[in-house]
Design a protein around this motif. Structure first.
Motif, mmCIF file in Angstrom:
data_model
loop_
_atom_site.group_PDB
_atom_site.id
_atom_site.type_symbol
_atom_site.label_atom_id
_atom_site.label_comp_id
_atom_site.label_asym_id
_atom_site.label_seq_id
_atom_site.Cartn_x
_atom_site.Cartn_y
_atom_site.Cartn_z
ATOM 1 N N GLU A 1 8.209 -0.803 5.848
ATOM 2 C CA GLU A 1 9.288 -1.138 6.797
ATOM 3 C C GLU A 1 9.418 -2.647 6.964
ATOM 4 O OE1 GLU A 1 12.425 0.096 9.095
ATOM 5 O OE2 GLU A 1 10.969 1.510 8.288
ATOM 6 N N LYS A 2 8.286 -3.327 7.072
ATOM 7 C CA LYS A 2 8.307 -4.781 7.214
ATOM 8 C C LYS A 2 8.898 -5.428 5.956
ATOM 9 C CE LYS A 2 5.322 -8.726 8.117
ATOM 10 N NZ LYS A 2 3.951 -9.188 8.274
ATOM 11 N N TRP A 3 8.470 -4.960 4.788
ATOM 12 C CA TRP A 3 8.998 -5.490 3.528
ATOM 13 C C TRP A 3 10.485 -5.183 3.397
ATOM 14 C CZ3 TRP A 3 11.208 -2.810 -0.545
ATOM 15 C CH2 TRP A 3 11.444 -3.560 -1.698
ATOM 16 N N PHE A 4 10.873 -3.954 3.720
ATOM 17 C CA PHE A 4 12.271 -3.523 3.584
ATOM 18 C C PHE A 4 13.194 -4.363 4.467
ATOM 19 C CE2 PHE A 4 15.917 -0.830 4.676
ATOM 20 C CZ PHE A 4 16.359 -0.486 3.412
ATOM 21 N N ASP A 5 12.770 -4.677 5.684
ATOM 22 C CA ASP A 5 13.586 -5.457 6.617
ATOM 23 C C ASP A 5 13.544 -6.954 6.339
ATOM 24 O OD1 ASP A 5 14.458 -3.180 7.929
ATOM 25 O OD2 ASP A 5 12.855 -3.263 9.415
ATOM 26 N N SER A 6 12.656 -7.387 5.440
ATOM 27 C CA SER A 6 12.565 -8.814 5.124
ATOM 28 C C SER A 6 13.611 -9.179 4.069
ATOM 29 C CB SER A 6 11.168 -9.149 4.598
ATOM 30 O OG SER A 6 11.017 -8.667 3.276
ATOM 31 N N ARG A 7 13.700 -10.445 3.765
ATOM 32 C CA ARG A 7 14.640 -10.907 2.758
ATOM 33 C C ARG A 7 13.928 -11.207 1.431
ATOM 34 N NH1 ARG A 7 19.545 -11.745 4.059
ATOM 35 N NH2 ARG A 7 19.940 -13.377 2.542
ATOM 36 N N THR A 8 12.654 -10.858 1.317
ATOM 37 C CA THR A 8 11.890 -11.217 0.120
ATOM 38 C C THR A 8 12.426 -10.539 -1.142
ATOM 39 O OG1 THR A 8 10.279 -9.487 0.549
ATOM 40 C CG2 THR A 8 9.768 -11.680 1.381
ATOM 41 N N TRP A 9 13.048 -9.393 -1.018
ATOM 42 C CA TRP A 9 13.530 -8.678 -2.202
ATOM 43 C C TRP A 9 15.029 -8.837 -2.408
ATOM 44 C CZ3 TRP A 9 17.086 -4.799 -1.399
ATOM 45 C CH2 TRP A 9 17.188 -4.303 -0.095
ATOM 46 N N MET B 1 19.788 3.989 -9.763
ATOM 47 C CA MET B 1 19.230 3.299 -8.594
ATOM 48 C C MET B 1 18.751 4.356 -7.601
ATOM 49 S SD MET B 1 19.947 0.078 -9.290
ATOM 50 C CE MET B 1 20.248 -1.007 -7.938
ATOM 51 N N PHE B 2 17.571 4.130 -7.054
ATOM 52 C CA PHE B 2 16.982 5.052 -6.081
ATOM 53 C C PHE B 2 16.449 4.204 -4.938
ATOM 54 C CE2 PHE B 2 13.187 7.591 -4.745
ATOM 55 C CZ PHE B 2 13.884 8.664 -4.224
ATOM 56 N N SER B 3 17.075 4.309 -3.775
ATOM 57 C CA SER B 3 16.679 3.431 -2.672
ATOM 58 C C SER B 3 16.619 4.170 -1.347
ATOM 59 C CB SER B 3 17.653 2.256 -2.570
ATOM 60 O OG SER B 3 18.964 2.719 -2.365
ATOM 61 N N PRO B 4 15.770 3.687 -0.454
ATOM 62 C CA PRO B 4 15.738 4.250 0.897
ATOM 63 C C PRO B 4 16.878 3.652 1.718
ATOM 64 C CG PRO B 4 14.101 2.534 0.695
ATOM 65 C CD PRO B 4 14.738 2.672 -0.653
ATOM 66 N N VAL B 5 17.398 4.453 2.636
ATOM 67 C CA VAL B 5 18.471 3.996 3.521
ATOM 68 C C VAL B 5 18.067 4.344 4.948
ATOM 69 C CG1 VAL B 5 20.889 4.290 4.162
ATOM 70 C CG2 VAL B 5 20.242 4.362 1.763
ATOM 71 N N HIS B 6 18.136 3.347 5.815
ATOM 72 C CA HIS B 6 17.863 3.570 7.231
ATOM 73 C C HIS B 6 19.189 3.498 7.976
ATOM 74 C CE1 HIS B 6 13.620 3.255 6.513
ATOM 75 N NE2 HIS B 6 13.750 2.055 5.988
ATOM 76 N N SER B 7 19.441 4.465 8.853
ATOM 77 C CA SER B 7 20.667 4.444 9.645
ATOM 78 C C SER B 7 20.409 5.145 10.981
ATOM 79 C CB SER B 7 21.811 5.131 8.897
ATOM 80 O OG SER B 7 21.591 6.525 8.841
ATOM 81 N N ASP B 8 21.453 5.229 11.788
ATOM 82 C CA ASP B 8 21.337 5.933 13.068
ATOM 83 C C ASP B 8 21.020 7.409 12.869
ATOM 84 O OD1 ASP B 8 21.978 3.544 14.239
ATOM 85 O OD2 ASP B 8 24.093 4.032 14.503
ATOM 86 N N ARG B 9 21.429 7.943 11.711
ATOM 87 C CA ARG B 9 21.181 9.364 11.412
ATOM 88 C C ARG B 9 19.763 9.604 10.898
ATOM 89 N NH1 ARG B 9 25.265 11.093 7.190
ATOM 90 N NH2 ARG B 9 24.969 8.971 6.457
ATOM 91 N N GLY B 10 18.977 8.546 10.763
ATOM 92 C CA GLY B 10 17.611 8.677 10.257
ATOM 93 C C GLY B 10 17.507 8.119 8.852
ATOM 94 N N PRO C 1 0.848 -1.201 0.000
ATOM 95 C CA PRO C 1 0.000 0.000 0.000
ATOM 96 C C PRO C 1 0.887 1.257 0.000
ATOM 97 C CG PRO C 1 -0.448 -1.409 1.927
ATOM 98 C CD PRO C 1 0.692 -2.012 1.189
ATOM 99 N N GLY C 2 0.543 2.211 -0.829
ATOM 100 C CA GLY C 2 1.366 3.410 -0.969
ATOM 101 C C GLY C 2 1.381 4.319 0.243
ATOM 102 N N THR C 3 0.463 4.140 1.167
ATOM 103 C CA THR C 3 0.387 5.040 2.324
ATOM 104 C C THR C 3 0.581 4.305 3.643
ATOM 105 O OG1 THR C 3 -2.015 4.768 2.359
ATOM 106 C CG2 THR C 3 -1.137 6.660 1.122
ATOM 107 N N ASP C 4 1.240 3.151 3.601
ATOM 108 C CA ASP C 4 1.438 2.374 4.818
ATOM 109 C C ASP C 4 2.933 2.214 5.103
ATOM 110 O OD1 ASP C 4 1.473 0.605 6.924
ATOM 111 O OD2 ASP C 4 0.119 -0.857 6.004
#
Length: 144
Positions: free
Chosen positions: A13-21, A41-50, A5-8
């Motif tokens: 987050e659940k998909w990103f942290d999974s190994r499905t991709w 390539m355009f990707s989200p990055v999660h880190s301690d800095r946000g 869903p585009g607004t969830d």
């Protein structure tokens, strides 16, 4: 990723942290020529800095398009990191040196002329090595 869903943000987050991709290229938004590793390539990055977005381009012919995308995202105040930004800007300003040749990660001379007409006149060619027959070297007193 298209099934999310585009607004969830929790679903993402659940998909990103999974190994499905893993092993896929869900972040490749512009496909490159098969002889190059990636397009844009355009990707989200999660880190301690946000969280932020990471934009990268590995194909010389897509540098200008990637910079246009980066400028549009920054114009919308998106937190963005453009990988190898200095290298990309040097290439776009023609302040860089590129390898001309037929091998991986080299630009063909005809491609250079197509992308930047007249640029072939600026190519600095390396001198060709001097080749001598081993028999000629020994007759001249040189050791092979």
């Amino acid at each position: 990723m298209l099934d999310l869903p585009g607004t969830d943000p929790c679903a993402f987050e659940k998909w990103f942290d999974s190994r499905t991709w893993q092993g896929c290229h869900p972040w490749e938004i512009v496909f490159a020529h098969p002889h190059h590793p990636h397009g844009i390539m355009f990707s989200p990055v999660h880190s301690d800095r946000g969280s932020r977005f990471f934009l990268s381009v590995d194909t010389l012919g897509l540098y200008a398009a990637a910079v246009k995308m980066a400028l549009a995202l920054v114009g919308e105040n998106a937190p963005l990191e453009l990988a190898r930004s200095e290298e990309i800007l040097r290439a776009l300003r023609s302040d860089d040196l590129v390898d001309i040749g037929p091998f991986y990660d080299q630009l063909r001379l005809d491609e250079l002329e197509e992308r930047r007409p007249g640029a072939g006149a600026w190519v600095a060619w390396e001198p060709l090595p001097v080749l001598r027959l081993a028999s000629a070297m020994t007759s001249m007193g040189e050791h092979a």
